[in-house]
Design an enzyme around this catalytic site. Structure first.
Site, PDB file in Angstrom:
ATOM      1  N   ARG A  78       3.289  -5.532   9.089  1.00  0.00           N
ATOM      2  CA  ARG A  78       2.277  -6.078   8.155  1.00  0.00           C
ATOM      3  C   ARG A  78       2.874  -7.354   7.568  1.00  0.00           C
ATOM      4  O   ARG A  78       4.012  -7.339   7.100  1.00  0.00           O
ATOM      5  CB  ARG A  78       1.924  -5.079   7.042  1.00  0.00           C
ATOM      6  CG  ARG A  78       1.002  -3.951   7.498  1.00  0.00           C
ATOM      7  CD  ARG A  78       0.439  -3.177   6.327  1.00  0.00           C
ATOM      8  NE  ARG A  78      -0.769  -3.782   5.778  1.00  0.00           N
ATOM      9  CZ  ARG A  78      -1.346  -3.366   4.633  1.00  0.00           C
ATOM     10  NH1 ARG A  78      -0.822  -2.377   3.947  1.00  0.00           N
ATOM     11  NH2 ARG A  78      -2.436  -3.949   4.205  1.00  0.00           N
ATOM     12  N   ASP A 214       1.807  -8.127  -3.825  1.00  0.00           N
ATOM     13  CA  ASP A 214       2.508  -8.030  -2.539  1.00  0.00           C
ATOM     14  C   ASP A 214       3.539  -9.135  -2.386  1.00  0.00           C
ATOM     15  O   ASP A 214       4.425  -9.066  -1.532  1.00  0.00           O
ATOM     16  CB  ASP A 214       1.507  -8.084  -1.386  1.00  0.00           C
ATOM     17  CG  ASP A 214       0.782  -6.761  -1.284  1.00  0.00           C
ATOM     18  OD1 ASP A 214      -0.128  -6.534  -2.099  1.00  0.00           O
ATOM     19  OD2 ASP A 214       1.171  -5.937  -0.448  1.00  0.00           O
TER      20      ASP A 214
HETATM   21  O1  MRU Z   1      -3.365  -2.935   1.732  1.00  0.00           O
HETATM   22  P1  MRU Z   1      -2.550  -2.165   0.739  1.00  0.00           P
HETATM   23  O2  MRU Z   1      -3.191  -0.904   0.301  1.00  0.00           O
HETATM   24  O3  MRU Z   1      -1.128  -1.983   1.210  1.00  0.00           O
HETATM   25  O4  MRU Z   1      -2.495  -3.131  -0.525  1.00  0.00           O
HETATM   26  C1  MRU Z   1      -1.752  -2.729  -1.643  1.00  0.00           C
HETATM   27  C2  MRU Z   1      -1.829  -3.686  -2.760  1.00  0.00           C
HETATM   28  O5  MRU Z   1      -2.439  -4.726  -2.680  1.00  0.00           O
HETATM   29  C3  MRU Z   1      -1.010  -3.363  -3.978  1.00  0.00           C
HETATM   30  O6  MRU Z   1      -1.643  -3.835  -5.129  1.00  0.00           O
HETATM   31  C4  MRU Z   1       0.371  -4.024  -3.860  1.00  0.00           C
HETATM   32  O7  MRU Z   1       0.960  -3.709  -2.637  1.00  0.00           O
HETATM   33  C5  MRU Z   1       1.269  -3.629  -4.964  1.00  0.00           C
HETATM   34  S1  MRU Z   1       1.753  -1.946  -4.870  1.00  0.00           S
HETATM   35  C6  MRU Z   1       2.827  -1.620  -6.129  1.00  0.00           C
END
Ligand code: MRU
Length: 320
Positions: A78, A214
C-alpha cells in the site's frame, strides 16, 4: 483488544473485513500472506500495517528469503502510509534479530498511543462532541488508537464526551469499525453519513474534530478520503481540527503533495453492501486518501506533545 498477535511463529490478525458482524482471525504463515492481508485490508490503518509489515519481514527472514526483495514487496503493498516503509526499513537496518525488533515496535506502538491519548485529552473539554473520520482506533494500530485513543482517554477522565463517526464511504471504516470500538467501551457514539458533517458543524453540534493520518509533512497531512472536506467545513465554522499521529507517521523529507495517493478498485464504489448502486459500465474515480493542507489544521497530537499550526515549520526543522 489487540489487532494482531505473534503466535507459534505466525502472525495472527483480526480480519477487519468481517467486522462488525464477525470477530474472526486471519493467520499469516509467510510474508506473502502479510502482503495479501495489507492489500486486501484484513489489516489496515497506518500504524497497524507498519507493525504487520515488520512481522512480515520476520516471516521472510525465517523462511530464508532475500530480505531486500521481501522489503521491496512489502513496501509496495500500500503506497500512502509512510509507517509501512518506516517499519520495514527499521527491521532491515536493525542490529537486533528481526523478531526482537518487531516485538519492540509492537510494544512501542501501544505506549505511543497511550501517550498520544494523554496529550490529546488536554485539549478536550467537558461535554465536547467530537467528530472523527475513518478509523484511527485500536483497530488501526496494535491497540488503543491515535484519534480514538484521545477519545478513550478523555472518556476515562469522565469528561462526558460524545463521539460522532462519519460512515467513511466507500469502505465504511467509521461505521463498521469506529462505531464498533466505541460501543465495546460504552462511549456514547452516533453515526452520520459523510455528507452530514458540514451541516452539523454549521449548526454547532460539533466542538472538535480529531482524525488520524497516514503521513504528516511540514505542509500538510494525508488521511482517508473525505478528511479534506471535513477540514474545510471545520475551518469555515471555526471548529478546531486536530490530527493525532505518532512520530513514525512523519515524513521529514518530502512535501505532502509528493505523496502517492492510493487508487483502489472501482468495485468498492459501484457496490454498496453487496448491491450495485450505479449503472453497469459507470466510470469510477476511487482515491483512498486525500490531503489536508497545514493551514486547515489546528494542531497535531503526538506522543511528545501537541504541535500547533504556527509551530509546524519550526518543529520539522528541529527534527531534521
Ligand atoms: O484505508 P485505511 O482504512 O487503511 O485508512 C486508514 C486511515 O486513513 C487512518 O485514519 C490512518 O491510517 C490513521 S490510523 C491511526
Amino acid at each position: 483488544m489487540k489487532t494482531m498477535k505473534w503466535k507459534d511463529n505466525k502472525l495472527v490478525l483480526i480480519d477487519q473485513r468481517k467486522l462488525p458482524d464477525d470477530l474472526i482471525f486471519f493467520t499469516c504463515d509467510n510474508y506473502e500472506d502479510v502482503i495479501f492481508a495489507i492489500k486486501e485490508m484484513v489489516v489496515r490503518g497506518a500504524p497497524a500495517i507498519g507493525v504487520a509489515a515488520a512481522f512480515g519481514m520476520v516471516l521472510g527472514n525465517n523462511a530464508g528469503e532475500d530480505m531486500n526483495i521481501v522489503a521491496k514487496e512489502l513496501k509496495s503493498s500500500r503506497p500512502t502510509a509512510i509507517n509501512l516503509s518506516w517499519a520495514v526499513d527499521r527491521i532491515l537496518n536493525s542490529n537486533k534479530p528481526p523478531l526482537d525488533e518487531a516485538i519492540a515496535m509492537y510494544k512501542e506502538d501501544i505506549d505511543t498511543n497511550l501517550a498520544i491519548g494523554r496529550n490529546g485529552a488536554e485539549i478536550i473539554e467537558k461535554n465536547d462532541t467530537i467528530l472523527t473520520h475513518c478509523n484511527a482506533g485500536a483497530l488501526a494500530c496494535v491497540d488503543y488508537g491515535t484519534a480514538l485513543g484521545v477519545i478513550r482517554t478523555a472518556h476515562h477522565q469522565n469528561k462526558n464526551i460524545k463521539v460522532i463517526c462519519d460512515e467513511t464511504r466507500p469502505l465504511g471504516q467509521g461505521a463498521r469499525l469506529s462505531v464498533w470500538e466505541m460501543q465495546q467501551e460504552n462511549i456514547p457514539v452516533k453515526l452520520i453519513p459523510d455528507v452530514a458533517a458540514g451541516y452539523l458543524m454549521q449548526t454547532l453540534k460539533i466542538n472538535k474534530v480529531i482524525i488520524g493520518a497516514d503521513r504528516v509533512c511540514n505542509d500538510g497531512i494525508a488521511n482517508k478520503i473525505g478528511s479534506l472536506m471535513v477540514a474545510l467545513s471545520a475551518k469555515r465554522f471555526h471548529v478546531p481540527f486536530y490530527v493525532a499521529a505518532p512520530l513514525s507517521t512523519f515524513d521529514l523529507k518530502n512535501s505532502i503533495y509528493d505523496t502517492e495517493i492510493e487508487e483502489r478498485t472501482p468495485e468498492e464504489v459501484i457496490y454498496y453492501g453487496g448491491c450495485r448502486i450505479a449503472p453497469i459500465g459507470t466510470e469510477i474515480i476511487n482515491p483512498a486518501f486525500d490531503i489536508v493542507p497545514d493551514d486547515l489544521i489546528t494542531g497535531i497530537i503526538t506522543e511528545k506533545g501537541i504541535i500547533h499550526f504556527d509551530k509546524f515549520k519550526e518543529f520539522f526543522l528541529n527534527m531534521k
